[in-house]
Motif scaffolding. Sequence first.
Motif, PDB file in Angstrom:
ATOM      1  N   ASP A  12       5.974  11.424   0.944  1.00  0.00           N
ATOM      2  CA  ASP A  12       5.666  12.692   1.624  1.00  0.00           C
ATOM      3  C   ASP A  12       6.816  13.651   1.350  1.00  0.00           C
ATOM      4  N   ASP A  13       6.473  14.908   1.090  1.00  0.00           N
ATOM      5  CA  ASP A  13       7.544  15.886   0.822  1.00  0.00           C
ATOM      6  C   ASP A  13       7.970  16.639   2.086  1.00  0.00           C
ATOM      7  N   SER A  63       0.822  -1.207   0.000  1.00  0.00           N
ATOM      8  CA  SER A  63       0.000   0.000   0.000  1.00  0.00           C
ATOM      9  C   SER A  63       0.854   1.254   0.000  1.00  0.00           C
ATOM     10  N   LEU A  64       0.436   2.212  -0.810  1.00  0.00           N
ATOM     11  CA  LEU A  64       1.061   3.539  -0.803  1.00  0.00           C
ATOM     12  C   LEU A  64       0.239   4.445   0.104  1.00  0.00           C
ATOM     13  N   VAL A  65       0.918   5.146   1.006  1.00  0.00           N
ATOM     14  CA  VAL A  65       0.242   6.168   1.815  1.00  0.00           C
ATOM     15  C   VAL A  65       0.901   7.498   1.484  1.00  0.00           C
ATOM     16  N   THR A  66       0.192   8.351   0.739  1.00  0.00           N
ATOM     17  CA  THR A  66       0.739   9.700   0.505  1.00  0.00           C
ATOM     18  C   THR A  66       0.401  10.541   1.737  1.00  0.00           C
ATOM     19  N   GLY A  67       1.327  11.401   2.124  1.00  0.00           N
ATOM     20  CA  GLY A  67       1.114  12.189   3.344  1.00  0.00           C
ATOM     21  C   GLY A  67       1.304  11.364   4.605  1.00  0.00           C
ATOM     22  N   GLY A  94      -2.211  10.550   7.988  1.00  0.00           N
ATOM     23  CA  GLY A  94      -1.516   9.554   7.173  1.00  0.00           C
ATOM     24  C   GLY A  94      -0.614   8.651   7.997  1.00  0.00           C
ATOM     25  N   SER A  95       0.052   9.201   9.014  1.00  0.00           N
ATOM     26  CA  SER A  95       0.959   8.362   9.817  1.00  0.00           C
ATOM     27  C   SER A  95       0.160   7.347  10.634  1.00  0.00           C
ATOM     28  N   VAL A 109       6.681   8.918  10.591  1.00  0.00           N
ATOM     29  CA  VAL A 109       6.522   7.725   9.745  1.00  0.00           C
ATOM     30  C   VAL A 109       6.747   6.494  10.617  1.00  0.00           C
ATOM     31  N   PRO A 110       5.767   5.581  10.680  1.00  0.00           N
ATOM     32  CA  PRO A 110       5.931   4.459  11.601  1.00  0.00           C
ATOM     33  C   PRO A 110       7.055   3.516  11.176  1.00  0.00           C
ATOM     34  N   GLU A 111       7.679   2.953  12.191  1.00  0.00           N
ATOM     35  CA  GLU A 111       8.758   1.999  11.933  1.00  0.00           C
ATOM     36  C   GLU A 111       8.187   0.824  11.144  1.00  0.00           C
ATOM     37  N   GLY A 112       8.907   0.400  10.125  1.00  0.00           N
ATOM     38  CA  GLY A 112       8.424  -0.714   9.311  1.00  0.00           C
ATOM     39  C   GLY A 112       7.912  -0.245   7.961  1.00  0.00           C
TER      40      GLY A 112
END
Length: 344
Positions: A32-33, A4-8, A14-15, A42-45
């Motif tokens: 994410d920019d 899965s892609l999570v933008t943001g 999003g996190s 950003v969660p580990e993994g």
Amino acid sequence: MPTSLVTGGAGFIGSHVAAELLRAGHQVVVLDDLSGGVRPNVPEGAVFHQGDICDQALVDALFAEWRFDYVYHLAAYAAEGLSHFIKRFNYTNNVIGSINLINAAVNTGTVRCFVFTSSIAVYGHAEPPMTEELTPAPVDPYGIAKYAVEQELKVTHEMFGLPYIVFRPHNVYGERQNIGDRYRNVVGIFMNQILRGEPCTIFGDGEQTRAFSYIDDVAIPIARSVENPGIYGETFNIGGDTAYTVNELATAVFEAMGAPPAVDHLPPRHEVAHAYADHKKAHALLSLNPHSVPLATGLAAMAAWARQHGPQSPSVFSGIEIARNMPPSWQALVVPEEPGAVTD
Ligand code: NAD
């Protein structure tokens, strides 16, 4: 294992979506920019790619490399009140960036569902509680951009068969929210002002109403939605049920932070007076927690995090395109620089 892609995914909602997907056994790629989020969110993994959804070549390359099963599109600049004054940036970031992702999803051909986080901003001045049956009539560029992407997903499904789900959350708060953005996130703004020893600023008399949504009541259903193909093609309001005035919210935030009340009323700004949504459809079709997290409980959890996180110096958006009719408290800060640059 679905990919899965999570933008943001370095941002607030999003996190939490990324973390829930990891718990559900997905391989998660975050794009994410870092314009509004931070790397530690950003969660580990999860695999992290720093980049802009407006960079079409980057988006195409990422889809070609990972051949995503699901796309969760949350990247946006979500400053609704500011969007009147940054129209070009708003439409570029929030519409064109979304189109890059939709094009890549169609061209790759592997995406089983495209989950889009819209907003109840699409309802504009509609009489609350707003239901999904209403014909959207947004009253600001942010809401117009969200509705444009919703419509794009509908016609993309009709033309190319891309499955999608649309969520319309509202006033989400909780741990990992950006509390240093002066243009959005009223709960975060209040907590940051309290941490800085400043009065909480309220536009107008504070009698405007909103329903506030604790993050778990939003991020978990969004993450889990793709498991039920029966809801593909549907649009859901999602979030807290009970409406509060902004004055009541301020009182609840003072209590959660253990701070004495101190409020500074600013001149009113151009905004929707009453905005809260009906969630019967979400309760009927999603496996939601039947009782959303009460405001005091959610605020207590966020306050504990905010105290640990510490005060942030409020950012200034540079690259304002129209300064006319801005609230004076924002106009005083106008810096004509690069769009999207945020300085302390
Ligand atoms: P956020 O700012 O915390 O998260 C958005 C993330 O997107 C940030 O990390 C930012 O760096 C990233 N981003 C922005 N533009 C980007 C770009 N061009 N390329 C790559 N990354 C980019 O905001 P949030 O509150 O978590 O909002 C997430 C989504 O939910 C947004 O689409 C927003 O419109 C929507 N939404 C939020 C709320 C709310 O109350 N927070 C309500 C309704 C809808």
